[in-house]
Motif scaffolding. Structure first.
Motif, PDB file in Angstrom:
ATOM      1  N   ILE A   1    -131.926   1.072 -27.784  1.00 19.88           N
ATOM      2  CA  ILE A   1    -130.693   1.216 -27.010  1.00 19.88           C
ATOM      3  C   ILE A   1    -129.326   0.965 -28.126  1.00 19.88           C
ATOM      4  N   TYR A   2    -129.696  -0.270 -28.944  1.00 22.93           N
ATOM      5  CA  TYR A   2    -128.687  -0.490 -29.820  1.00 22.93           C
ATOM      6  C   TYR A   2    -128.575   0.304 -30.807  1.00 22.93           C
ATOM      7  N   ASP A   3    -129.724   0.974 -31.381  1.00 23.62           N
ATOM      8  CA  ASP A   3    -130.007   1.904 -32.485  1.00 23.62           C
ATOM      9  C   ASP A   3    -129.345   3.249 -32.061  1.00 23.62           C
ATOM     10  N   ALA A   4    -129.376   3.606 -30.841  1.00 24.39           N
ATOM     11  CA  ALA A   4    -129.003   4.808 -30.438  1.00 24.39           C
ATOM     12  C   ALA A   4    -127.338   4.717 -30.033  1.00 24.39           C
ATOM     13  N   ARG A   5    -127.059   3.719 -29.573  1.00 25.50           N
ATOM     14  CA  ARG A   5    -125.537   3.550 -29.411  1.00 25.50           C
ATOM     15  C   ARG A   5    -124.950   3.398 -30.846  1.00 25.50           C
ATOM     16  N   ALA A   6    -125.376   2.825 -31.757  1.00 26.72           N
ATOM     17  CA  ALA A   6    -124.748   2.755 -33.014  1.00 26.72           C
ATOM     18  C   ALA A   6    -124.531   4.213 -33.591  1.00 26.72           C
ATOM     19  N   LYS A   7    -125.904   5.189 -33.508  1.00 27.27           N
ATOM     20  CA  LYS A   7    -125.669   6.216 -33.992  1.00 27.27           C
ATOM     21  C   LYS A   7    -124.714   7.337 -33.439  1.00 27.27           C
ATOM     22  N   THR A   8    -124.568   7.015 -31.934  1.00 25.78           N
ATOM     23  CA  THR A   8    -123.594   7.693 -31.153  1.00 25.78           C
ATOM     24  C   THR A   8    -122.315   7.334 -31.564  1.00 25.78           C
ATOM     25  N   ARG A   9    -121.858   6.218 -31.900  1.00 31.87           N
ATOM     26  CA  ARG A   9    -120.458   5.876 -32.438  1.00 31.87           C
ATOM     27  C   ARG A   9    -120.335   6.405 -33.588  1.00 31.87           C
ATOM     28  N   ALA A  10    -121.293   6.297 -34.574  1.00 32.22           N
ATOM     29  CA  ALA A  10    -121.379   6.955 -35.992  1.00 32.22           C
ATOM     30  C   ALA A  10    -121.014   8.499 -35.902  1.00 32.22           C
ATOM     31  N   THR A  11    -121.658   9.184 -35.141  1.00 27.49           N
ATOM     32  CA  THR A  11    -121.535  10.630 -34.947  1.00 27.49           C
ATOM     33  C   THR A  11    -120.240  10.868 -34.237  1.00 27.49           C
ATOM     34  N   GLU A  12    -119.914  10.136 -33.269  1.00 29.64           N
ATOM     35  CA  GLU A  12    -118.506  10.408 -32.607  1.00 29.64           C
ATOM     36  C   GLU A  12    -117.328  10.155 -33.837  1.00 29.64           C
ATOM     37  N   LEU A  13    -117.529   9.127 -34.474  1.00 31.28           N
ATOM     38  CA  LEU A  13    -116.539   8.994 -35.605  1.00 31.28           C
ATOM     39  C   LEU A  13    -116.496  10.186 -36.655  1.00 31.28           C
ATOM     40  N   GLU A  14    -117.547  10.510 -37.020  1.00 27.97           N
ATOM     41  CA  GLU A  14    -117.609  11.574 -37.873  1.00 27.97           C
ATOM     42  C   GLU A  14    -116.944  12.733 -37.369  1.00 27.97           C
ATOM     43  N   GLU A  15    -117.481  12.866 -36.229  1.00 27.28           N
ATOM     44  CA  GLU A  15    -116.645  14.132 -35.500  1.00 27.28           C
ATOM     45  C   GLU A  15    -115.223  13.960 -35.291  1.00 27.28           C
ATOM     46  N   THR A  16    -114.548  12.733 -35.023  1.00 22.85           N
ATOM     47  CA  THR A  16    -113.373  12.477 -34.893  1.00 22.85           C
ATOM     48  C   THR A  16    -112.605  12.828 -36.069  1.00 22.85           C
ATOM     49  N   VAL A  17    -113.048  12.347 -37.269  1.00 27.80           N
ATOM     50  CA  VAL A  17    -112.776  12.494 -38.838  1.00 27.80           C
ATOM     51  C   VAL A  17    -112.568  13.890 -38.902  1.00 27.80           C
ATOM     52  N   ALA A  18    -113.821  14.574 -38.714  1.00 29.65           N
ATOM     53  CA  ALA A  18    -113.566  16.097 -38.941  1.00 29.65           C
ATOM     54  C   ALA A  18    -112.690  16.579 -38.091  1.00 29.65           C
ATOM     55  N   LYS A  19    -112.387  16.658 -37.066  1.00 27.75           N
ATOM     56  CA  LYS A  19    -111.498  17.180 -36.156  1.00 27.75           C
ATOM     57  C   LYS A  19    -110.089  16.829 -36.837  1.00 27.75           C
ATOM     58  N   LEU A  20    -109.992  15.395 -37.324  1.00 29.40           N
ATOM     59  CA  LEU A  20    -108.589  14.999 -37.875  1.00 29.40           C
ATOM     60  C   LEU A  20    -108.329  15.855 -39.094  1.00 29.40           C
ATOM     61  N   GLU A  21    -109.478  16.018 -39.973  1.00 29.75           N
ATOM     62  CA  GLU A  21    -109.256  16.838 -41.181  1.00 29.75           C
ATOM     63  C   GLU A  21    -108.682  18.174 -40.736  1.00 29.75           C
ATOM     64  N   ALA A  22    -109.574  18.687 -39.889  1.00 32.51           N
ATOM     65  CA  ALA A  22    -109.176  20.354 -39.655  1.00 32.51           C
ATOM     66  C   ALA A  22    -107.743  20.379 -38.798  1.00 32.51           C
ATOM     67  N   SER A  23    -107.558  19.213 -38.172  1.00 36.65           N
ATOM     68  CA  SER A  23    -106.138  19.290 -37.530  1.00 36.65           C
ATOM     69  C   SER A  23    -104.869  19.201 -38.644  1.00 36.65           C
ATOM     70  N   ASN A  24    -105.309  18.414 -39.745  1.00 34.15           N
ATOM     71  CA  ASN A  24    -104.208  18.133 -40.729  1.00 34.15           C
ATOM     72  C   ASN A  24    -104.442  19.328 -41.637  1.00 34.15           C
ATOM     73  N   GLU A  25    -105.558  20.206 -41.812  1.00 36.12           N
ATOM     74  CA  GLU A  25    -105.210  21.286 -42.722  1.00 36.12           C
ATOM     75  C   GLU A  25    -104.715  22.137 -42.214  1.00 36.12           C
ATOM     76  N   ARG A  26    -104.760  22.271 -40.643  1.00 36.73           N
ATOM     77  CA  ARG A  26    -104.117  23.500 -39.750  1.00 36.73           C
ATOM     78  C   ARG A  26    -102.656  22.948 -39.884  1.00 36.73           C
ATOM     79  N   LEU A  27    -102.226  21.708 -39.815  1.00 37.40           N
ATOM     80  CA  LEU A  27    -100.650  21.338 -39.911  1.00 37.40           C
ATOM     81  C   LEU A  27    -100.274  21.665 -41.140  1.00 37.40           C
ATOM     82  N   GLU A  28    -101.023  21.386 -42.184  1.00 40.75           N
ATOM     83  CA  GLU A  28    -100.338  21.641 -43.476  1.00 40.75           C
ATOM     84  C   GLU A  28    -100.148  23.205 -43.694  1.00 40.75           C
TER      85      GLU A  28
END
Length: 376
Positions: free
Chosen positions: A128-155
């Motif tokens: 559970i601990y390992d899966a939750r940590a991987k979930t958080r890491a994946t969500e963070l990566e997706e958030t970063v990717a979305k922000l980068e895409a959003s920043n690119e669109r804004l630029e």
């Protein structure tokens, strides 16, 4: 590892955990019944059987609750895998231990049921601990990717908007100036004044668009961070501002400044903006500006201190917002984005910029910049 994940996925990770828990519940009852019928005191059997059964219930509940947890389904096999690792590791240790005649367990069935159920539940907790940590890491990566895409669109939007808006603004300004030149003899003083205001407004809008575009491209158009000699950067800025400094009776003094990790062109913009502000808001008399730096662990704290008109405490946060002005354009021209640009540049360097000031007592701007890695 991936093959085992595929196997567990095909079986169903939750089914594995629930099935293992059900196994302990059933076999704790079977074992308890056999022991009671064999003459073992019922009290002892009930205690041990209940403990094993409760551990099985905990596994069943955990498996059922997985779908209601914040763990992503693709990490369910990790939970099931760790549960089986806990079971297998303990079972293996018990088999090895029991294979030694001198150390054999007096009641291997009870030991195996109790200890493997406990280790399975422990493995489930680790999973559970390992899966939750991987979930958080994946969500963070997706958030970063979305922000980068959003920043690119804004630029892209900012670039398109600046390009598309500047052309009609230039046309408006050009035609207004053309009207002013060709009809100068026919225009009244009031009409000429209106034309001047219109041209000035168009030019100011163009400068705001250019500044906004520059602000939006700090991240994507910056150079890679490398060693920057701040002494050299400041000397270059002072050369560029030699005329304004002489005309405004501003004297700039500086201590020896360090080398930092940064983007030289952008750091030059920061110093240029801060010194330009010191010139602009220096007051009516001679103004002194002092630039210095102090080490604070992995950071250099670079300060630009002046004895100008100062900033009211209530305005000290607002000055770093885009297009925020504290004075009228007649008193102090500008588009109001300089300090916001400084803040964005410093944030790109993972530092921060702040100000301490009192009205009529001057201002001290502090910029934190990272120490070069080899010097940490």
């Amino acid at each position: 590892m991936d093959r085992w994940k595929r196997v567990l996925s095909s079986i169903g990770p939750r089914t594995v955990v629930i099935g293992l828990g059900a196994f302990y519940i059933v076999f704790s009852l079977v074992w308890g019944s056999v022991r009671v019928q064999g003459g073992t005191p019922a009290g002892n059997v009930v205690v041990v059987s209940s403990l094993i059964g409760l551990l099985g219930v905990a596994l069943v509940y955990g498996g059922l609750a997985l779908s209601r947890s914040d763990i992503r389904p693709e990490f369910y096999p990790d939970v099931a895998g760790w549960t089986l690792v806990g079971f297998g590791a303990m079972l293996g240790m018990l088999v090895v231990y029991n294979s030694q005649p001198a150390d054999s367990i007096s009641n291997p069935a009870r030991a195996i049921l109790f200890l493997t159920s406990f280790s399975s539940l422990a493995g489930f907790g680790v999973g559970i601990y390992d899966a939750r940590a991987k979930t958080r890491a994946t969500e963070l990566e997706e958030t970063v990717a979305k922000l980068e895409a959003s920043n690119e669109r804004l630029e892209q939007f900012a670039y398109a908007a600046s390009h598309d808006l500047q052309e009609p603004l230039r046309m408006v300004s050009s035609y207004l100036q053309l009207i002013e030149r060709r009809s100068a003899d026919e225009l009244s003083a009031e009409t000429e004044e209106f034309l001047t205001f219109a041209v000035d407004g168009a030019d100011r809008m163009r400068r705001m668009i250019e500044s906004l575009l520059e602000y939006s491209r700090v991240e994507t158009q910056g150079e890679p961070l490398s060693r920057v000699e701040l002494d050299r950067v400041l000397e270059g800025v002072l050369d560029d501002l030699h005329g304004p400094l002489s005309e405004s009776d501003v004297e700039v003094t500086m201590d020896s400044l360090p080398a930092v990790t940064g983007d030289e062109r952008q750091l030059r913009q920061v110093f240029e903006n801060l010194l330009t502000n010191a010139i602009e808001y220096g007051g009516t008399g001679p103004t002194t500006v002092h630039v210095s730096a102090t080490r604070d662990g992995p950071w250099w704290n670079v300060t630009v201190e002046d004895d100008g008109i100062g900033i009211a405490p209530d305005d000290q946060e607002r000055i770093f917002d885009v297009f925020q002005r504290l004075h009228s354009r007649e008193d102090h021209p500008g588009v109001g984005i300089g300090l916001a640009l400084c803040e964005r540049i410093v944030e790109r360097h993972e530092g921060r910029i702040s100000v301490e000031s009192e009205l009529s007592e001057g201002s001290t701007f502090s910029v934190t910049l990272p120490v070069i890695d080899t010097e940490r």
